[in-house]
Design an enzyme around this catalytic site. Structure first.
Site, short mmCIF file in Angstrom:
data_model
loop_
_atom_site.label_atom_id
_atom_site.label_comp_id
_atom_site.label_asym_id
_atom_site.label_seq_id
_atom_site.Cartn_x
_atom_site.Cartn_y
_atom_site.Cartn_z
N LYS A 45 0.84 -1.15 0.12
CA LYS A 45 -0.06 -0.11 -0.03
C LYS A 45 0.93 1.23 0.13
CE LYS A 45 -3.90 -2.27 2.19
NZ LYS A 45 -4.36 -2.95 3.50
N GLN A 89 -4.12 -1.43 9.95
CA GLN A 89 -3.90 -2.82 9.23
C GLN A 89 -4.52 -3.78 10.24
OE1 GLN A 89 -2.87 -3.47 6.03
NE2 GLN A 89 -3.46 -5.44 6.76
N ASP A 119 -10.44 4.23 4.92
CA ASP A 119 -10.79 2.86 4.72
C ASP A 119 -12.31 2.36 5.11
OD1 ASP A 119 -9.61 0.34 4.21
OD2 ASP A 119 -9.13 -0.30 6.09
#
Length: 286
Positions: free
Chosen positions: A58, A102, A125
């Site tokens: 990413k 994450q 996200d």
């Protein structure tokens, strides 16, 4: 001799490249107009090999798109309070426009508390309760990246959703549930299935659009795919295997996502696009 049918592949890699190209141009415009490049902060707890790889990937994609990245690495032993504190600092930092925690973070951590420490305008996200509520109500906000990527793929291939029966196999808070809300918002009739669903194959056979997001390799066999159905495989298991048995499903579906190269690239593309959108909003770039 009977003709054999093979589904058309839904190329997520190609569509993702177009989205990233557009986001890169928008990021450069923001940098030129404000002197500030969009910045995504990534937070990683521990050193799980898969998570480390995902974060590195990413960050590399960010660099190629002209998006700065800031990485916060925390030990696996970190507690909920310290993780929340680290995320809160990023939420309050005007130099950070998007935050990615994450997943997973470890069983000893209250993951929901950590997610909720992300400021809503930096939740690129789409993992907070506020973002999910906005998705469910059809209000402005950041959508969980994988479901948003799936919707873009469906649109790219002209899949009509109104009135269709969409079956979602999986109910995670960042994939199955928001995906169902997005499909419902497009006037599909949505059925959620999961590990305790009785006679799952019979429900799968009814699906005009099937979304597999259960995290079990080849969990859904091709014999259970309705002929002509659209199959979205959001699973990614060891050995580049999805949640659908691709080899048998492709002989019945009309459209199908490959693994890899289908849903995965779209997730990262949407993450970058939403980071740029967040920066534009925070920096008052219209």
């Amino acid at each position: 001799m009977a003709q054999t049918h093979t589904a058309r592949l839904m190329d997520g890699t190609r569509l993702a490249a177009r989205i990233i190209e557009t986001s890169s141009a928008a990021a450069e415009d923001i940098r030129r107009r404000t002197g500030t490049a969009p910045c995504l902060a990534t937070v990683l707890v521990g050193e799980d090999p898969a998570s480390v790889t995902y974060v590195q990937m990413k960050r590399a994609r960010c660099a190629k798109a002209g998006i700065q990245s800031r990485h916060v690495a925390l030990p696996a032993s970190v507690g909920t309070a310290d993780l929340v504190h680290a995320i809160t600092e990023l939420s309050q930092d005007p130099g950070v426009h998007g935050i990615l925690l994450q997943h997973p973070v470890g069983p000893h951590i209250d993951e929901r508390a950590a997610f909720e420490a992300i400021a809503p305008d930096k939740d690129v996200d789409g993992v907070t309760m506020r973002s999910f509520a906005a998705t469910a109500f059809g209000l402005p906000g950041f959508v969980s990246c994988t479901p948003a990527g799936i919707m873009r793929l469906l649109d790219e291939y002209g899949v009509e959703l109104a009135g269709k029966h969409a079956v979602v196999v999986g109910r995670s808070a960042i994939l199955g549930k928001p995906a169902g809300m997005l499909l419902l918002g497009r006037n599909a009739t949505v059925t959620y299935c999961h590990s305790r669903t009785a006679d799952l194959p019979s429900i799968v056979r009814q699906a005009d659009v099937l979304l597999a997001a259960v995290g079990r390799p080849r969990f859904i066999g091709g014999r259970d795919i309705k002929p002509g159905a659209v199959v979205i495989d959001a699973g990614y298991n060891p050995g580049n295997v999805g949640d659908v048995d691709f080899e048998t499903a492709k002989d019945r579906a009309s459209l199908i996502t490959p693994v890899p190269g289908g849903v995965g690239p779209m997730t990262i593309a949407v993450l970058l696009a939403q980071t740029v959108q967040a920066a534009a909003h925070q920096l008052n770039v219209t």
